[in-house]
Enzyme design. Structure first.
Site, mmCIF file in Angstrom:
data_model
loop_
_atom_site.group_PDB
_atom_site.id
_atom_site.type_symbol
_atom_site.label_atom_id
_atom_site.label_comp_id
_atom_site.label_asym_id
_atom_site.label_seq_id
_atom_site.Cartn_x
_atom_site.Cartn_y
_atom_site.Cartn_z
ATOM 1 N N HIS A 323 0.759 -1.182 -0.131
ATOM 2 C CA HIS A 323 0.071 -0.036 0.094
ATOM 3 C C HIS A 323 0.873 1.061 -0.018
ATOM 4 C CE1 HIS A 323 -4.252 -1.590 1.346
ATOM 5 N NE2 HIS A 323 -3.437 -2.784 1.380
ATOM 6 N N GLU A 403 3.214 -0.447 3.891
ATOM 7 C CA GLU A 403 2.759 1.133 3.346
ATOM 8 C C GLU A 403 4.090 1.778 3.057
ATOM 9 O OE1 GLU A 403 -0.116 2.294 3.282
ATOM 10 O OE2 GLU A 403 -1.163 1.388 4.826
#
Length: 443
Positions: A323, A403
């Site tokens: 992500h 992330e």
């Protein structure tokens, strides 16, 4: 075939650029970072999020800076409200449309240049730019054609009927490898607007294969011990929509009957603690969980893949959903910050620490990558992929959401010049993580 794909991508992007209504959604919208020190202020922001359906880029659930995209017709009032509450804020992006325009213009120039050149080989693939969905699928085809131990297969179909392509990398086994080798699963692009995710997954995949062919010891070791299953872009419909209509679209494109709002947050739709904290029952929310778990074809495809692996007796060791943004490596649990951590947490966090250290040493990225249990480090999110990967069918011990860049300066509109450094540090992180598993938990 590849030249046709290039021309189609250029035509689609040119068409989108010719309709200002499609590319001016964010004119005057600002990205505002709010400094939060008290739980009462978080509660106030959550109330605003719910009532006004603002797009919070970082969830207002933990004491940390909160980023929110504020529409142009509400920026003055929102700042007045923040001032009244004595909350310090900083405008990170003055006009998000400028960043969106820069993204699309840069992509257009790159595609036009490639179309002028004509037929290209995999060696010519430009990892330094963002690619449309069809080019990502063509890349997967070219990779499979280039390497004898790589197979492209149909992972599933999106709601709008796009084929989701995946790669299986099954290099010859090392002498110490299990038979069959354990599976490592990498998934990109579950959230449409996070363009750096598919770009990074493609980069480190391409580098891993190139280094393997060149006899690199790291690449030979990890590919000789694991079979890799890679889905570079899961949410194809949403990703295409970010190129043609709304650059900052997040969800799937499956309609919600009886509601005007389209799409589900696919990372709230997995059958793992579904419908609990951090997911919304409201279809217009950007974290809408879906009517039922796995009710989108994209999440169904993930589950079907792992059901098939389980039926075949295959072991999945690693499951990573890539992500952006925040530079975090997030282990279970996601669904609850109060839940007792899994018995495997010590190993999960040690492997994540090795991964973070390797990523941080590559480019000395500003802010660094940090790691920890997802709900405790970031926020609660039920029905999330990393909980599914650990607690559900795959039962992969080393399950994470990663992330990627950055920490908020650009957020979801990360410039293309960040792709290569993101890919390089992620490659080193993957090697470090898989080495940890080999040395500590391989059977």
């Amino acid at each position: 075939m590849k030249f046709v794909v290039l021309l189609a991508a250029v035509a689609a992007l040119s068409s989108a650029a010719s309709f200002p209504g499609k590319t001016e959604h964010y004119r005057g919208n600002q990205l505002i970072r709010i400094t939060v020190e008290y739980e009462e202020d978080l509660k106030w922001l959550r109330n605003i999020e719910e009532k006004m359906n603002l797009d919070f880029w970082t969830d207002p659930s933990t004491i940390r800076p909160v980023d929110v995209m504020v529409p142009r017709d509400f920026t003055s009032e929102f700042k007045r409200m923040l001032n009244k509450r004595e909350l310090y804020y900083k405008v990170l992006r003055q006009d998000l449309q400028d960043d969106v325009d820069n993204d699309l213009a840069e992509a257009m120039r790159a595609l036009q240049k490639k179309a002028r050149i004509g037929i290209q080989t995999l060696d010519d693939f430009d990892y330094s730019i963002y690619h449309p969905f069809d080019e990502i699928q063509q890349w997967a085809t070219d990779v499979a054609n280039e390497y004898s131990f790589v197979t492209k297969f149909k992972f599933g179909e999106t709601y709008e009927g796009r084929e989701i392509g995946a790669l299986e990398i099954a290099a010859p086994a090392n002498a110490m490898a299990s038979d069959p080798k354990p599976v490592v699963y990498f998934e990109g692009g579950i959230h449409a607007r996070e363009w750096i995710s598919p770009a990074t997954v493609m980069f480190f995949t391409g580098k891993l294969l190139e280094m393997y062919n060149n006899g690199d010891a790291d690449a030979r070791r990890v590919l000789g011990m694991f079979d890799l299953h890679i889905v570079p872009s899961l949410n194809g419909d949403g990703y295409v929509f970010t190129w043609t209509d709304e650059r900052l679209w997040r969800k799937s494109r499956q309609p919600n009957p009886d509601f005007g709002c389209v799409g589900t947050d696919l990372n709230r739709n997995f059958d793992a603690f579904w419908g609990q904290n951090g997911a919304s029952p409201w279809p217009c929310s950007i974290v809408y969980r879906g009517f039922t778990p796995l009710n989108n074809p994209e999440t169904t495809a993930v589950d079907a893949h792992f059901q098939a692996l389980k039926a075949a007796g295959r072991v999945t060791k690693v499951f990573i959903d890539w992500h952006s943004y925040s530079q975090l490596i997030l282990a279970p649990w996601s669904y609850s910050s109060a839940a007792e951590l899994p018995a495997e947490s010590e190993n999960q966090l040690a492997a994540a620490a090795a991964m973070a250290a390797a990523m941080n040493s590559t480019n000395s990225v500003a802010g660094g990558y940090i790691h920890g249990p997802s709900a405790r480090l970031l926020y609660e999110a039920s029905g999330a992929s990393n909980d599914y990967g650990f607690a559900s069918t795959p039962a992969a011990t080393y399950t994470y959401v990663v992330e990627l860049r950055d920490t908020g300066e650009y957020g979801f509109v990360l410039p293309a010049d960040q792709i290569l450094p993101s890919g390089e540090e992620s490659y080193d992180g993957v090697i470090a993580l898989l080495d940890y598993v080999i040395n500590n938990d391989y059977d």
